[in-house]
Design a protein around this motif. Sequence first.
Motif, PDB file in Angstrom:
ATOM      1  N   MET A   1      40.859  43.884  45.491  1.00  0.00           N
ATOM      2  CA  MET A   1      40.560  43.856  43.953  1.00  0.00           C
ATOM      3  C   MET A   1      39.874  45.286  43.738  1.00  0.00           C
ATOM      4  N   GLY A   2      40.561  45.930  42.914  1.00  0.00           N
ATOM      5  CA  GLY A   2      40.011  47.348  42.481  1.00  0.00           C
ATOM      6  C   GLY A   2      38.727  47.033  41.914  1.00  0.00           C
ATOM      7  N   ILE A   3      37.841  47.958  42.124  1.00  0.00           N
ATOM      8  CA  ILE A   3      36.494  48.215  41.499  1.00  0.00           C
ATOM      9  C   ILE A   3      36.481  48.638  40.141  1.00  0.00           C
ATOM     10  N   PRO A   4      36.283  47.928  38.980  1.00  0.00           N
ATOM     11  CA  PRO A   4      36.277  48.347  37.631  1.00  0.00           C
ATOM     12  C   PRO A   4      35.259  49.471  37.509  1.00  0.00           C
ATOM     13  N   ASP A   5      35.344  50.515  36.494  1.00  0.00           N
ATOM     14  CA  ASP A   5      34.344  51.434  36.239  1.00  0.00           C
ATOM     15  C   ASP A   5      33.028  51.031  36.010  1.00  0.00           C
ATOM     16  N   PHE A   6      33.039  50.090  35.296  1.00  0.00           N
ATOM     17  CA  PHE A   6      31.661  49.450  34.578  1.00  0.00           C
ATOM     18  C   PHE A   6      31.032  48.924  35.880  1.00  0.00           C
ATOM     19  N   ILE A   7      31.728  48.362  36.909  1.00  0.00           N
ATOM     20  CA  ILE A   7      30.848  48.116  38.042  1.00  0.00           C
ATOM     21  C   ILE A   7      30.381  49.177  38.747  1.00  0.00           C
ATOM     22  N   HIS A  16      23.866  47.506  46.767  1.00  0.00           N
ATOM     23  CA  HIS A  16      24.869  46.335  47.178  1.00  0.00           C
ATOM     24  C   HIS A  16      24.171  44.939  46.756  1.00  0.00           C
ATOM     25  N   GLN A  17      22.973  44.837  46.137  1.00  0.00           N
ATOM     26  CA  GLN A  17      22.182  43.503  45.860  1.00  0.00           C
ATOM     27  C   GLN A  17      23.498  42.652  45.262  1.00  0.00           C
ATOM     28  N   LEU A  18      23.189  41.471  45.311  1.00  0.00           N
ATOM     29  CA  LEU A  18      24.168  40.349  44.763  1.00  0.00           C
ATOM     30  C   LEU A  18      24.340  40.618  43.133  1.00  0.00           C
ATOM     31  N   PRO A  93      33.520  45.164  52.568  1.00  0.00           N
ATOM     32  CA  PRO A  93      33.139  46.057  53.645  1.00  0.00           C
ATOM     33  C   PRO A  93      32.185  47.227  53.253  1.00  0.00           C
ATOM     34  N   ASN A  94      32.162  47.695  52.258  1.00  0.00           N
ATOM     35  CA  ASN A  94      31.028  48.655  51.722  1.00  0.00           C
ATOM     36  C   ASN A  94      29.722  48.100  51.678  1.00  0.00           C
ATOM     37  N   GLY A  95      29.533  46.767  51.993  1.00  0.00           N
ATOM     38  CA  GLY A  95      28.084  46.079  51.732  1.00  0.00           C
ATOM     39  C   GLY A  95      27.704  45.475  50.314  1.00  0.00           C
ATOM     40  N   ASP A  96      28.657  45.693  49.343  1.00  0.00           N
ATOM     41  CA  ASP A  96      28.453  45.240  47.979  1.00  0.00           C
ATOM     42  C   ASP A  96      28.757  43.671  48.280  1.00  0.00           C
ATOM     43  N   ARG A  97      27.694  42.813  47.690  1.00  0.00           N
ATOM     44  CA  ARG A  97      27.748  41.466  47.487  1.00  0.00           C
ATOM     45  C   ARG A  97      27.971  41.047  46.007  1.00  0.00           C
ATOM     46  N   CYS A  98      28.999  39.865  45.743  1.00  0.00           N
ATOM     47  CA  CYS A  98      29.219  39.475  44.497  1.00  0.00           C
ATOM     48  C   CYS A  98      29.298  38.087  44.746  1.00  0.00           C
ATOM     49  N   GLN A  99      29.149  37.187  43.602  1.00  0.00           N
ATOM     50  CA  GLN A  99      29.243  35.879  43.114  1.00  0.00           C
ATOM     51  C   GLN A  99      30.111  35.752  42.135  1.00  0.00           C
ATOM     52  N   PHE A 100      31.288  34.954  42.077  1.00  0.00           N
ATOM     53  CA  PHE A 100      32.042  34.938  41.053  1.00  0.00           C
ATOM     54  C   PHE A 100      31.906  33.689  40.255  1.00  0.00           C
TER      55      PHE A 100
END
Length: 159
Positions: A1-7, A16-18, A93-100
Amino acid sequence: MGIPDFIREIRITAGHQLLFLPGVSAVVFDDDGRVLLGRRADTGGWSIIGGIPEPGEQPAAAAVREVYEETAVRCVAERVVLVQTLTRPVTYPNGDRCQFMDVCLRCRAVDGEARVNDDESLEVGWFPIDMLPELQEFALFRIKQALRDGPTWFDTTAT
């Protein structure tokens, strides 16, 4: 998934926080009852189409946009299939953490030839329901719910 600019902008200060983010997924059917799938560039696995809505964008509009951006197929959203917060955060892989929180929509293709239309997919294609490639439970459950005529599915077991 591409990272949107606002993210990307949020990540400048959040690191990298959740992050808890909205997501949309689309189960797209054609007139022959086949489902549209994409083989993801990030994992190499097949899945339904999905992404992150832009700020202020409605879930149905986001799903339709994501389908076109990734597959060149134009579709219309027919109904909400399910709403579910995914229980496990994703670590990229870059360490970013997300919950959707995913809003999944059943969609109907109306135009366009399925093809890779951006850098998020390696392949895209239409698959008969009885000839699906290997899919994770995420996609299988959404396809199953999209095939039902029942009401929108909600997870009522979580507290």
